[in-house]
Design a protein around this motif. Structure first.
Motif, mmCIF file in Angstrom:
data_model
loop_
_atom_site.group_PDB
_atom_site.id
_atom_site.type_symbol
_atom_site.label_atom_id
_atom_site.label_comp_id
_atom_site.label_asym_id
_atom_site.label_seq_id
_atom_site.Cartn_x
_atom_site.Cartn_y
_atom_site.Cartn_z
ATOM 1 N N ARG A 203 32.716 35.788 45.025
ATOM 2 C CA ARG A 203 32.322 36.086 46.412
ATOM 3 C C ARG A 203 33.483 35.868 47.372
ATOM 4 N NH1 ARG A 203 26.507 34.552 48.152
ATOM 5 N NH2 ARG A 203 27.674 34.363 50.083
ATOM 6 N N VAL A 204 34.139 34.708 47.244
ATOM 7 C CA VAL A 204 35.238 34.367 48.149
ATOM 8 C C VAL A 204 36.387 35.358 47.987
ATOM 9 C CG1 VAL A 204 37.024 32.626 48.595
ATOM 10 C CG2 VAL A 204 34.627 31.936 48.357
ATOM 11 N N THR A 205 36.734 35.683 46.746
ATOM 12 C CA THR A 205 37.839 36.607 46.497
ATOM 13 C C THR A 205 37.548 37.992 47.080
ATOM 14 O OG1 THR A 205 38.557 35.399 44.544
ATOM 15 C CG2 THR A 205 39.229 37.703 44.695
ATOM 16 N N MET A 206 36.338 38.488 46.872
ATOM 17 C CA MET A 206 35.987 39.804 47.429
ATOM 18 C C MET A 206 36.063 39.783 48.958
ATOM 19 S SD MET A 206 35.618 41.880 44.940
ATOM 20 C CE MET A 206 35.026 43.246 45.919
ATOM 21 N N ALA A 207 35.551 38.738 49.581
ATOM 22 C CA ALA A 207 35.564 38.645 51.047
ATOM 23 C C ALA A 207 36.987 38.552 51.582
ATOM 24 C CB ALA A 207 34.739 37.439 51.505
ATOM 25 N N ASP B 125 58.814 41.797 39.605
ATOM 26 C CA ASP B 125 57.443 41.967 39.129
ATOM 27 C C ASP B 125 57.392 43.079 38.095
ATOM 28 O OD1 ASP B 125 54.729 42.192 38.750
ATOM 29 O OD2 ASP B 125 54.233 42.434 40.862
ATOM 30 N N LEU B 126 57.187 42.717 36.850
ATOM 31 C CA LEU B 126 57.084 43.694 35.773
ATOM 32 C C LEU B 126 55.699 43.690 35.137
ATOM 33 C CD1 LEU B 126 60.568 43.147 34.088
ATOM 34 C CD2 LEU B 126 59.888 44.907 35.728
ATOM 35 N N LEU B 127 54.716 43.126 35.835
ATOM 36 C CA LEU B 127 53.361 43.098 35.324
ATOM 37 C C LEU B 127 52.759 44.492 35.436
ATOM 38 C CD1 LEU B 127 51.123 41.231 34.240
ATOM 39 C CD2 LEU B 127 50.384 40.918 36.601
ATOM 40 N N ALA B 128 52.335 45.047 34.320
ATOM 41 C CA ALA B 128 51.697 46.365 34.305
ATOM 42 C C ALA B 128 50.207 46.179 34.539
ATOM 43 C CB ALA B 128 51.952 47.058 32.971
ATOM 44 N N GLU B 129 49.696 46.780 35.571
ATOM 45 C CA GLU B 129 48.284 46.642 35.928
ATOM 46 C C GLU B 129 47.451 47.747 35.289
ATOM 47 O OE1 GLU B 129 47.087 44.179 37.628
ATOM 48 O OE2 GLU B 129 48.910 43.319 38.469
ATOM 49 N N PRO B 130 46.286 47.406 34.734
ATOM 50 C CA PRO B 130 45.356 48.444 34.265
ATOM 51 C C PRO B 130 44.694 49.104 35.474
ATOM 52 C CG PRO B 130 44.377 46.282 34.044
ATOM 53 C CD PRO B 130 45.797 46.066 34.537
ATOM 54 N N GLU B 131 43.888 50.095 35.213
ATOM 55 C CA GLU B 131 43.135 50.729 36.301
ATOM 56 C C GLU B 131 42.369 49.661 37.063
ATOM 57 O OE1 GLU B 131 42.509 54.015 37.416
ATOM 58 O OE2 GLU B 131 44.309 54.509 36.277
ATOM 59 N N PRO B 132 42.458 49.643 38.382
ATOM 60 C CA PRO B 132 41.741 48.603 39.143
ATOM 61 C C PRO B 132 40.236 48.796 39.077
ATOM 62 C CG PRO B 132 42.745 50.179 40.639
ATOM 63 C CD PRO B 132 43.193 50.540 39.246
ATOM 64 N N MET B 133 39.544 47.674 39.030
ATOM 65 C CA MET B 133 38.086 47.684 39.096
ATOM 66 C C MET B 133 37.719 47.249 40.494
ATOM 67 S SD MET B 133 37.194 45.990 35.407
ATOM 68 C CE MET B 133 35.439 46.168 35.611
ATOM 69 N N LEU B 134 36.896 48.024 41.197
ATOM 70 C CA LEU B 134 36.588 47.723 42.572
ATOM 71 C C LEU B 134 35.838 46.407 42.722
ATOM 72 C CD1 LEU B 134 35.679 51.221 43.956
ATOM 73 C CD2 LEU B 134 37.816 49.966 44.191
ATOM 74 N N GLU B 135 34.803 46.200 41.946
ATOM 75 C CA GLU B 135 34.048 44.948 42.051
ATOM 76 C C GLU B 135 33.394 44.644 40.710
ATOM 77 O OE1 GLU B 135 30.707 42.670 44.726
ATOM 78 O OE2 GLU B 135 31.497 44.542 45.435
ATOM 79 N N GLU C 128 38.475 41.337 54.002
ATOM 80 C CA GLU C 128 38.589 40.954 55.410
ATOM 81 C C GLU C 128 39.919 40.330 55.813
ATOM 82 O OE1 GLU C 128 35.122 38.850 56.812
ATOM 83 O OE2 GLU C 128 33.878 39.833 55.295
ATOM 84 N N CYS C 129 40.700 39.855 54.843
ATOM 85 C CA CYS C 129 41.914 39.107 55.199
ATOM 86 C C CYS C 129 43.200 39.718 54.661
ATOM 87 C CB CYS C 129 41.801 37.665 54.709
ATOM 88 S SG CYS C 129 40.393 36.784 55.405
ATOM 89 N N GLY C 130 43.113 40.806 53.898
ATOM 90 C CA GLY C 130 44.321 41.498 53.458
ATOM 91 C C GLY C 130 44.958 41.009 52.176
ATOM 92 N N SER C 131 44.237 40.220 51.353
ATOM 93 C CA SER C 131 44.829 39.799 50.082
ATOM 94 C C SER C 131 44.834 40.974 49.110
ATOM 95 C CB SER C 131 44.037 38.647 49.475
ATOM 96 O OG SER C 131 42.904 39.121 48.780
ATOM 97 N N TYR C 132 45.629 40.854 48.069
ATOM 98 C CA TYR C 132 45.647 41.851 46.997
ATOM 99 C C TYR C 132 44.679 41.475 45.883
ATOM 100 C CZ TYR C 132 49.891 43.840 49.041
ATOM 101 O OH TYR C 132 50.807 44.423 49.871
ATOM 102 N N GLY C 133 43.908 40.413 46.089
ATOM 103 C CA GLY C 133 42.940 39.989 45.090
ATOM 104 C C GLY C 133 43.429 38.786 44.306
ATOM 105 N N SER C 134 42.665 38.437 43.289
ATOM 106 C CA SER C 134 42.936 37.225 42.529
ATOM 107 C C SER C 134 42.409 37.384 41.112
ATOM 108 C CB SER C 134 42.248 36.037 43.221
ATOM 109 O OG SER C 134 42.476 34.833 42.549
ATOM 110 N N ARG C 135 42.915 36.543 40.240
ATOM 111 C CA ARG C 135 42.414 36.467 38.871
ATOM 112 C C ARG C 135 42.010 35.023 38.615
ATOM 113 N NH1 ARG C 135 47.127 40.093 37.214
ATOM 114 N NH2 ARG C 135 46.089 42.089 36.889
ATOM 115 N N LEU C 136 40.894 34.852 37.922
ATOM 116 C CA LEU C 136 40.417 33.519 37.565
ATOM 117 C C LEU C 136 40.564 33.353 36.062
ATOM 118 C CD1 LEU C 136 38.965 30.888 38.472
ATOM 119 C CD2 LEU C 136 36.802 32.077 38.010
ATOM 120 N N HIS C 137 41.106 32.204 35.656
ATOM 121 C CA HIS C 137 41.356 31.933 34.245
ATOM 122 C C HIS C 137 40.795 30.568 33.875
ATOM 123 C CE1 HIS C 137 44.592 35.032 34.378
ATOM 124 N NE2 HIS C 137 44.784 34.534 35.592
#
Length: 109
Positions: free
Chosen positions: A24-28, A92-102, A32-41
């Motif tokens: 929830r926090v990451t999506m918001a 930054d050489l991290l190859a990103e897969p297709e983004p998932m919206l939510e 609303e704040c301009g982040s590029y998102g996050s990953r949880l591990h």
């Protein structure tokens, strides 16, 4: 680009609460704040780690608290907070897969 690393120890039985609150926090913050998102591990040592990317340090520092309920869920789940790590991305050489919206939160189990 700028990145943050967060690390926590979660109370036993509260893992799903952390996942749901983090989602929830990451999506918001993304919307609303301009982040590029996050990953949880979940780390091998049992701690939880989140990695968040931002366009720059200033955007991260201006970010507010767009989902207080999600943050409360995370606070309830977190047993121990470790120091945050602030990172300036140099290359930054991290190859990103297709983004998932939510994507839906994945249950722990």
């Amino acid at each position: 680009m700028f990145a943050m690393v967060y690390r926590w120890r979660v109370s036993p039985g509260k893992e799903q609460l952390l996942i749901d609150g983090w989602h929830r926090v990451t999506m918001a913050i993304h919307q609303e704040c301009g982040s590029y998102g996050s990953r949880l591990h979940k780390a091998d040592d049992g701690t939880w780690v989140a990695y968040a990317r931002w366009p720059d340090r200033e955007t991260r520092e201006r970010a507010g608290t767009p989902d207080p309920e999600g943050e409360a869920m995370m606070r309830e789940a977190i047993l121990e907070y470790f120091p945050e790590t602030r990172l300036t991305i140099v290359d930054d050489l991290l190859a990103e897969p297709e983004p998932m919206l939510e994507p839906a939160p994945v249950p722990v189990g």
